[in-house]
Motif scaffolding. Structure first.
Motif, short mmCIF file in Angstrom:
data_model
loop_
_atom_site.label_atom_id
_atom_site.label_comp_id
_atom_site.label_asym_id
_atom_site.label_seq_id
_atom_site.Cartn_x
_atom_site.Cartn_y
_atom_site.Cartn_z
N ASN A 38 0.92 -1.34 -0.05
CA ASN A 38 0.05 -0.09 0.06
C ASN A 38 0.87 1.23 -0.11
O ASN A 38 0.39 2.24 0.43
CB ASN A 38 -1.13 0.10 1.35
N VAL A 39 2.05 1.30 -0.63
CA VAL A 39 2.79 2.46 -0.91
C VAL A 39 2.32 3.16 -1.95
O VAL A 39 2.19 2.63 -3.14
CB VAL A 39 4.35 2.07 -0.95
N ASN A 40 2.31 4.63 -2.07
CA ASN A 40 1.72 5.42 -2.90
C ASN A 40 3.00 5.74 -3.85
O ASN A 40 4.10 6.20 -3.31
CB ASN A 40 1.27 6.50 -2.46
N ILE A 41 3.04 5.38 -5.19
CA ILE A 41 4.11 5.90 -6.12
C ILE A 41 3.42 6.99 -7.01
O ILE A 41 2.58 6.53 -7.83
CB ILE A 41 4.80 4.82 -6.91
N VAL A 42 3.88 8.07 -7.29
CA VAL A 42 3.47 8.97 -8.27
C VAL A 42 4.56 9.51 -9.22
O VAL A 42 5.68 10.00 -8.55
CB VAL A 42 2.76 10.21 -7.32
N ASN A 43 4.34 9.34 -10.56
CA ASN A 43 5.10 10.01 -11.46
C ASN A 43 4.69 11.34 -11.59
O ASN A 43 3.88 11.56 -12.38
CB ASN A 43 5.12 9.21 -12.62
N THR A 44 5.55 12.36 -11.16
CA THR A 44 5.20 13.67 -11.16
C THR A 44 5.38 14.34 -12.57
O THR A 44 4.97 15.52 -12.90
CB THR A 44 6.06 14.71 -10.08
N ASN A 45 6.00 13.68 -13.50
CA ASN A 45 6.27 14.19 -14.65
C ASN A 45 5.21 13.69 -15.80
O ASN A 45 4.86 14.24 -16.43
CB ASN A 45 7.76 13.33 -15.40
N LYS A 46 4.92 12.21 -15.36
CA LYS A 46 3.69 11.94 -16.49
C LYS A 46 2.48 11.81 -15.73
O LYS A 46 1.48 11.51 -16.37
CB LYS A 46 4.21 10.17 -16.89
N VAL A 47 2.47 12.14 -14.62
CA VAL A 47 1.06 12.09 -13.89
C VAL A 47 0.17 10.98 -13.82
O VAL A 47 -0.88 10.87 -14.48
CB VAL A 47 -0.16 13.42 -14.64
N ARG A 48 1.02 10.01 -13.41
CA ARG A 48 0.53 8.58 -13.21
C ARG A 48 0.80 8.13 -11.79
O ARG A 48 1.69 8.61 -11.19
CB ARG A 48 1.35 7.79 -14.46
N GLY A 49 0.22 7.25 -11.34
CA GLY A 49 0.08 6.69 -10.16
C GLY A 49 0.17 5.40 -10.11
O GLY A 49 -0.34 4.49 -10.72
N ALA A 50 0.66 4.74 -9.09
CA ALA A 50 0.59 3.35 -8.66
C ALA A 50 0.72 2.77 -6.97
O ALA A 50 0.96 3.74 -6.41
CB ALA A 50 1.61 2.66 -9.23
N ILE A 51 0.24 1.87 -6.79
CA ILE A 51 0.17 1.26 -5.48
C ILE A 51 0.74 0.07 -5.44
O ILE A 51 0.52 -1.01 -6.18
CB ILE A 51 -1.05 1.12 -4.74
N SER A 52 1.83 -0.11 -4.39
CA SER A 52 2.47 -1.54 -4.53
C SER A 52 1.42 -2.63 -3.71
O SER A 52 0.63 -2.32 -2.77
CB SER A 52 3.74 -1.30 -3.17
N ASP A 53 1.74 -3.91 -4.05
CA ASP A 53 1.14 -4.89 -3.65
C ASP A 53 1.71 -5.71 -2.22
O ASP A 53 2.24 -4.73 -1.87
CB ASP A 53 0.80 -5.84 -4.79
N ALA A 54 0.78 -6.78 -1.87
CA ALA A 54 1.04 -7.31 -0.75
C ALA A 54 2.66 -7.71 -0.62
O ALA A 54 3.31 -7.88 0.26
CB ALA A 54 0.19 -8.57 -0.50
N LYS A 55 3.35 -7.86 -1.81
CA LYS A 55 4.65 -8.16 -1.91
C LYS A 55 5.57 -7.05 -2.07
O LYS A 55 6.91 -7.03 -2.12
CB LYS A 55 4.99 -9.28 -2.87
N GLY A 56 4.92 -5.72 -1.96
CA GLY A 56 5.76 -4.67 -2.06
C GLY A 56 6.05 -4.31 -3.64
O GLY A 56 6.82 -3.50 -4.05
N ASN A 57 5.62 -4.86 -4.58
CA ASN A 57 5.89 -4.89 -6.11
C ASN A 57 4.90 -3.68 -6.62
O ASN A 57 3.69 -3.48 -6.15
CB ASN A 57 5.85 -6.17 -6.97
#
Length: 251
Positions: A38-57
């Motif tokens: 559940n870590v938030n990953i934000v690409n501030t250049n491309k305006v894209r987001g992702a969240i890590s899964d249970a294994k941190g991926n």
């Protein structure tokens, strides 16, 4: 037939080139090396987001030199630049450090309350905010308590906000394009809805805290909104103000 083959390969190469590249990674605890979900990953250049899964991926669209803002509750936020070796290897491991929390001292105000509303309301002093009256206007303006630039904000509210906003909006077309792209990524909007630190906003728009507060003031947003709104609400507010600015500029 030969020309057809060359044409087909040309079209295929253009299509392949046009596809967005992605990078993968694993988020782990710097101390235990256990994966963090559940870590938030934000690409501030491309305006894209992702969240890590249970294994941190996680996996996110990114190119070389893009900046990823990585944050999680209880951990220190970090900025990571996408490098050529990361693009080639497709994956990497990123470590987050836990925050150290210290209990703050609690100060009890020197008011002896009785429990009776009529009596206690007279014991607690009221805040004295400065109000300004301007000749020719029926409405008064509240400048705030002991605010050194209160009068300047009052006078600024009387002028067309487009004049002041041009310094921000007119000179940052690339950053403001990201505001329109924000509406296309539901995952990123979900991430920003739970953020209140403004760090993502500063990186995306290339502004600092003072400039953001001035933009919101010129757009007639209250101090309460600036302090309590989440990052998504703030970005939507700036985006709406920008659209109004463009209309005013045309007029």
């Amino acid at each position: 037939m030969r020309y057809f083959t060359v044409f087909f390969l040309y079209i295929f190469s253009i299509t392949a080139f046009a596809q967005e590249t992605t990078v993968q990674g694993t988020i782990v605890n710097d101390n235990t090396l256990f994966p963090i979900w559940n870590v938030n990953i934000v690409n501030t250049n491309k305006v894209r987001g992702a969240i890590s899964d249970a294994k941190g991926n996680f996996e996110i669209n990114a190119e070389v030199n893009d900046i990823l803002l990585i944050s999680c509750l209880g951990f220190q936020s970090i900025e990571v630049k996408v490098t050529n070796d990361w693009i080639k290897n497709r994956t990497t491991r990123i470590k987050l450090t836990e925050k150290a929390y210290a209990l703050e001292e609690i100060v009890i105000p020197p008011y002896e309350l009785t429990g009776y509303l009529e009596v206690d309301s007279k014991l607690i002093p009221e805040r004295e905010n400065y109000w300004y009256s301007i000749a020719g206007l029926t409405q008064r303006y509240e400048g705030g308590e002991n605010s050194p630039n209160a009068f300047g904000r009052v006078m600024g509210s009387l002028f067309n906000p487009a004049d002041a906003l041009y310094n921000f909006f007119g000179k940052k077309p690339k950053e403001l394009k990201k505001l329109r792209e924000l509406k296309n990524d539901d995952k990123l909007r979900g991430i920003l809805q739970n953020r209140y630190d403004r760090q993502t906003i500063y990186l995306m728009l290339g502004i600092n805290q003072k400039e953001l507060n001035e933009i919101l003031e010129r757009c007639n947003y209250s101090e309460a909104f600036m302090k309590t709104a989440n990052d998504l609400q703030v970005l939507d507010a700036v985006s709406g103000c920008y659209e109004e600015y463009k209309i005013l500029k045309k007029k």
